[in-house]
Design a protein around this motif. Structure first.
Motif, mmCIF file in Angstrom:
data_model
loop_
_atom_site.group_PDB
_atom_site.id
_atom_site.type_symbol
_atom_site.label_atom_id
_atom_site.label_comp_id
_atom_site.label_asym_id
_atom_site.label_seq_id
_atom_site.Cartn_x
_atom_site.Cartn_y
_atom_site.Cartn_z
ATOM 1 N N SER A 43 -18.141 37.782 23.223
ATOM 2 C CA SER A 43 -17.668 38.857 24.089
ATOM 3 C C SER A 43 -16.168 39.103 23.988
ATOM 4 O O SER A 43 -15.705 40.244 24.084
ATOM 5 C CB SER A 43 -18.064 38.556 25.537
ATOM 6 O OG SER A 43 -19.468 38.536 25.672
ATOM 7 N N LYS A 103 -23.328 37.586 27.375
ATOM 8 C CA LYS A 103 -22.747 36.307 27.786
ATOM 9 C C LYS A 103 -23.823 35.257 28.046
ATOM 10 O O LYS A 103 -23.573 34.057 27.927
ATOM 11 C CB LYS A 103 -21.900 36.503 29.053
ATOM 12 C CG LYS A 103 -20.624 37.285 28.820
ATOM 13 C CD LYS A 103 -19.930 37.656 30.117
ATOM 14 C CE LYS A 103 -19.367 36.439 30.811
ATOM 15 N NZ LYS A 103 -18.570 36.812 32.005
ATOM 16 N N GLN A 141 -18.181 33.550 26.860
ATOM 17 C CA GLN A 141 -19.602 33.259 26.734
ATOM 18 C C GLN A 141 -19.981 32.149 27.703
ATOM 19 O O GLN A 141 -19.201 31.223 27.928
ATOM 20 C CB GLN A 141 -19.942 32.824 25.304
ATOM 21 C CG GLN A 141 -19.774 33.907 24.257
ATOM 22 C CD GLN A 141 -20.700 35.089 24.444
ATOM 23 O OE1 GLN A 141 -20.290 36.242 24.356
ATOM 24 N NE2 GLN A 141 -21.973 34.821 24.719
#
Length: 386
Positions: free
Chosen positions: A237, A270, A39
């Motif tokens: 993520s 992100k 991220q």
């Protein structure tokens, strides 16, 4: 009949904080966020922006006046409700000016609710082919200052118009679901922030994925080789990547291809953070707008997961010309957000509305967004459209 996603839009708050700045303020190695979570940034929602304003903004970006006369169902999936009784969909229906003879409801099951809404929309269109259904996934993920989940917060909304003969993606009838009565993430009514069993939750995310995918393969005969890409629920993520690796370890060739597409599918996640019900659909939008490897008729696999827990695996096929209904400059738009230092992030994201003895709000901050909460009057939320 072919039914699926005809249009898709997204809205995020106008504020953002860089996780490198947050890491420095918390005396943490920034790579713990950048590499450990995959991220980079986190959307920050002010007190005047909630699931209603964000949902309306995402939908307004894709709807025409004609759409608003043809929509006869509005579904909002969320776990950030603003009212225990009145659906956010009712507020949004009014703000958008959708024709009055429509059904408007809210659906809840952690991060899974909007996926259930998508299935309900499909069933409705199958019965009424000339209808259009607006499905909105809108959420604000908030865990508290210096909490363990702080770097995985976020805010935003994804809106999808579901129709017959869609122009972006046809949704296939291959859905497989699983339910487990577990307590990995939950939010009691009396708590400001969620309760989380982090390790248990990540284990359940992966185990639900592997067992449901096994059942999906048995039911459909499909394998990973059949899919050009995969979109997963993205609480952060790295969790999605680990899930993909878990089901792809027996098929290295497919895993390599799907991993390439996965990194295209998390470009927006992100930069926004966790938006709960909308995370999987933000991943889809990111995939469609950032991948140059996809082509019409390609099949995309989806894994939706909501703690508690309910999950679903399903697929869709891209439609010829789908690229014409996307927004190629979305990254540039995200770059235009106001960047906050950590002190301002803490002040803005965690501000609480103060009510007087009549249940009316003290003056709220000015907000020039397309939709905003302007006040609470006698405990009633009052929104405005710019």
């Amino acid at each position: 009949m072919k039914i699926g996603i005809d249009k898709i839009g997204f809205a995020a708050p106008d504020y953002v904080v860089d996780l490198a700045d947050l890491a420095a303020a918390r005396n943490i190695d920034p790579n713990k966020y950048k590499l450990g979570l995959l991220q980079s940034e986190m959307a920050v929602s002010p007190v005047t922006q909630d699931i209603v304003t964000l949902g309306a903004r995402a939908a307004q970006a894709i709807l025409t006046d004609l759409d608003k006369t043809q929509i006869d169902m509005v579904i909002v999936g969320t776990e950030s409700s603003v009212d225990q009784s009145k659906a956010a969909a009712v507020f949004i229906h009014g703000l958008l000016g959708i024709q009055p003879f429509a059904r408007s409801i809210e659906m809840k099951e952690a991060c899974y609710g909007a996926t259930a809404g998508l299935s309900l929309a499909k069933s409705h269109i199958a019965q009424f082919p000339d209808s259009k259904v607006l499905v909105i996934a809108s959420d604000i993920a908030k865990y508290g200052i210096a909490s363990g989940g702080e770097p995985t917060q976020g805010a935003g909304a994804v809106a999808m118009l579901v129709t017959a003969n869609p122009r972006i993606m046809v949704l296939n009838n291959d859905n497989v679901c699983q339910t487990r009565d577990i307590m990995d993430f939950w939010r009691p009514n009396y708590d400001k922030y969620p309760r989380i069993d982090g390790r248990f939750s990540t284990e359940q995310y992966t185990n639900c994925l592997t067992t449901t995918f096994d059942h999906y393969q048995q039911k459909t005969g499909k394998t990973l080789a059949d899919f050009a890409a995969m979109c997963l629920h993205i609480p952060f993520s790295k969790q999605g990547l680990k899930g993909l690796q878990a089901i792809g370890k027996k098929d290295p060739e497919s895993l390599e291809r799907l991993t390439e597409r996965f990194h295209e599918a998390i470009v927006y996640n992100k930069l926004v953070g966790n938006i709960y019900t909308g995370s999987i659909f933000l991943s889809l939008l990111s995939l469609l707008e950032n991948s140059r490897a996809l082509k019409p008729a390609d099949q995309v696999l989806f894994y939706s997961y909501g703690s508690g827990a309910v999950c679903e695996i399903f697929s869709g096929n891209l439609v010829e010309g789908y690229q014409d209904y996307l927004q190629p400059d979305r990254l540039e738009v995200l770059k235009q957000r106001t960047r906050l230092n950590v002190s301002d992030y803490e002040r803005i994201f965690f501000e609480e509305i103060q009510l007087d003895e009549t249940g009316s709000s003290i003056q709220l901050p000015e907000d020039s967004s397309p939709f905003a909460l302007t006040k609470i009057e006698n405990h009633q939320r009052i929104y405005r459209k710019a």
